[in-house]
Motif scaffolding. Sequence first.
Motif, PDB file in Angstrom:
ATOM      1  N   CYS A   1     120.938 -17.490  96.968  1.00 14.81           N
ATOM      2  CA  CYS A   1     119.486 -17.099  96.644  1.00 14.81           C
ATOM      3  C   CYS A   1     119.370 -15.537  97.015  1.00 14.81           C
ATOM      4  CB  CYS A   1     118.408 -17.988  97.241  1.00 14.81           C
ATOM      5  SG  CYS A   1     118.439 -19.756  96.711  1.00 14.81           S
TER       6      CYS A   1
ATOM      7  N   VAL B   1     118.770 -12.125  94.607  1.00 12.53           N
ATOM      8  CA  VAL B   1     117.874 -10.970  94.792  1.00 12.53           C
ATOM      9  C   VAL B   1     118.646  -9.538  94.842  1.00 12.53           C
ATOM     10  CG1 VAL B   1     116.337  -9.674  96.386  1.00 12.53           C
ATOM     11  CG2 VAL B   1     116.128 -12.231  96.242  1.00 12.53           C
TER      12      VAL B   1
ATOM     13  N   ILE C   1     114.942 -17.476  90.735  1.00 15.84           N
ATOM     14  CA  ILE C   1     114.939 -16.093  91.564  1.00 15.84           C
ATOM     15  C   ILE C   1     114.862 -15.207  90.612  1.00 15.84           C
ATOM     16  CG2 ILE C   1     115.778 -14.730  93.530  1.00 15.84           C
ATOM     17  CD1 ILE C   1     116.352 -17.572  94.823  1.00 15.84           C
ATOM     18  N   THR C   2     115.977 -15.177  89.778  1.00 16.07           N
ATOM     19  CA  THR C   2     116.364 -13.979  88.851  1.00 16.07           C
ATOM     20  C   THR C   2     115.160 -13.881  87.884  1.00 16.07           C
ATOM     21  OG1 THR C   2     118.669 -14.334  89.087  1.00 16.07           O
ATOM     22  CG2 THR C   2     117.783 -12.905  87.089  1.00 16.07           C
TER      23      THR C   2
ATOM     24  N   CYS D   1     112.315 -12.472  89.591  1.00 14.03           N
ATOM     25  CA  CYS D   1     112.435 -10.725  90.019  1.00 14.03           C
ATOM     26  C   CYS D   1     112.205 -10.194  88.537  1.00 14.03           C
ATOM     27  CB  CYS D   1     113.880 -10.555  90.511  1.00 14.03           C
ATOM     28  SG  CYS D   1     113.996 -11.148  92.197  1.00 14.03           S
TER      29      CYS D   1
END
Length: 197
Positions: free
Chosen positions: A86, A90, A135-136, A139
């Motif tokens: 994770c 980021v 998460i990607t 973002c």
Amino acid sequence: MTRAIIALLASVLTAVQAFFIYFKGQAICFTDGCAIVDSLTTISPLYFNIAGFLFFQTIFWCLIWGRDGAEHWHKLARLLLLAALCAEAVLVFFQYAIVTVFCSYCLVIFGLIVLLNILSGARQIFRGIVLFSAITLVCLSLQFGETTGGGESLDEGSVARVSGERQEGKLYLFFSSTCAHCEKIIELLHKEKSCTI
């Protein structure tokens, strides 16, 4: 045992990197990306590498202690590897979208974390793909361009884009309020009014 060896080698790599940063003042890197990425972190690269050393050592010992059938050590190792994946999501996004240059050393660490997750089994791979993708995607949904409010202060240091008169070119400026050379540029930008944050 393979995962333990990889974790041990990764901890040696981060220890060597920390050694070079502390004693030589410079990290081992094959591209200029490392210096750019390192200059944009709020934590010293030395502490990042010490944390990496401790992380990989923790994974190593969890895998060693779990050899005798103590499954809770393997569960802890898998959980920590997912957390690392994770964090890497980021960091990879940051290098791709914000800095627009990749640090070769960071990519090696990322590769080691991915490899350790893959070697942890099919469930770990599935969980890793889901978490990394989520998460990607989050973002990628954020906008890091210029703001509309205007009048932001340049005094604290930031990442800025200098818009010239020509539309085809863009300059990206990384500066800090603690650098004497950067302060001269900040003064120029205050006069020119050509910087958007």
